[in-house]
Scaffold this motif. Sequence first.
Motif, mmCIF file in Angstrom:
data_model
loop_
_atom_site.group_PDB
_atom_site.id
_atom_site.type_symbol
_atom_site.label_atom_id
_atom_site.label_comp_id
_atom_site.label_asym_id
_atom_site.label_seq_id
_atom_site.Cartn_x
_atom_site.Cartn_y
_atom_site.Cartn_z
ATOM 1 N N ARG A 204 12.312 9.483 -13.355
ATOM 2 C CA ARG A 204 13.255 8.380 -13.577
ATOM 3 C C ARG A 204 12.647 7.053 -13.112
ATOM 4 O O ARG A 204 12.836 6.012 -13.742
ATOM 5 C CB ARG A 204 14.565 8.664 -12.832
ATOM 6 C CG ARG A 204 15.651 7.618 -13.042
ATOM 7 C CD ARG A 204 16.911 7.999 -12.284
ATOM 8 N NE ARG A 204 17.541 9.182 -12.846
ATOM 9 C CZ ARG A 204 18.433 9.134 -13.832
ATOM 10 N NH1 ARG A 204 18.812 7.973 -14.350
ATOM 11 N NH2 ARG A 204 18.970 10.248 -14.282
ATOM 12 N N PRO A 208 11.791 4.647 -16.556
ATOM 13 C CA PRO A 208 13.234 4.346 -16.497
ATOM 14 C C PRO A 208 13.855 4.125 -17.865
ATOM 15 O O PRO A 208 15.059 4.324 -18.026
ATOM 16 C CB PRO A 208 13.284 3.066 -15.645
ATOM 17 C CG PRO A 208 11.926 2.455 -15.790
ATOM 18 C CD PRO A 208 10.982 3.596 -15.899
ATOM 19 N N PHE A 211 16.138 6.759 -19.436
ATOM 20 C CA PHE A 211 17.429 7.111 -18.838
ATOM 21 C C PHE A 211 18.471 6.024 -19.013
ATOM 22 O O PHE A 211 19.509 6.061 -18.360
ATOM 23 C CB PHE A 211 17.215 7.420 -17.349
ATOM 24 C CG PHE A 211 16.250 8.561 -17.106
ATOM 25 C CD1 PHE A 211 16.721 9.858 -17.059
ATOM 26 C CD2 PHE A 211 14.895 8.316 -16.978
ATOM 27 C CE1 PHE A 211 15.834 10.923 -16.839
ATOM 28 C CE2 PHE A 211 14.009 9.374 -16.759
ATOM 29 C CZ PHE A 211 14.485 10.667 -16.695
#
Length: 212
Positions: A204, A208, A211
């Motif tokens: 994550r 990023p 997500f």
Amino acid sequence: MRAFTTLDGLVAPLDRANVDTDAILPKQFLKSIRRSGFGPYLFDDWRYLDHGEPGRDCGSRPLNPDFVLNQPRYRGASILLARENFGCGSSREHAPWALEDFGMRALIAPSFADIFYNNCLKNGLLPIVAAPDVVERLFAETAAAPGYRLQVDLAALQVVTPSGEAIAFTLDPFKQHCLLNGLDDIALALRHAGQIQDYEQARRQREPWLFN
């Protein structure tokens, strides 16, 4: 998954070869993906004299008195003795679910269909491959002695008859470990839950945009 260690079980003889998964659990009962509730429909076309449908109360259905599992001497059996190529046909995992839900814990046959064999092990059901002459002898002993029982010791990889004879069988060591400890595929993955969580958190931060 329920662990399997030892079993002292009543034996029921299913004297048929090439029993396929549609006979073990007919296709109309495949609508549910739960692992429970299939026991009443096990061998439905053979156990009952009428046609079964999901959700129907089996308690009032007419039983086939000639089918082995309906005979009083085999009620409560937890070991099913079968002939060669047991579990052939489709790969439905519902078949071992139905056997286990009915109360079976071990199966003994000269051979099993490969996919069915592995599905049994993943669901706490022990399929034991025995030589044809051994299976033939077990059929004869079961027929001759009402209440015939066998003792199964998974750690020792042996089946012990009432006379004390030990019948050895083989099983892949990893599958033996999983069955002894009640580890199905999900349980095996959850043993690494911390590592999986660490990986997901790192990913994550590293990616990023995946997500959002």
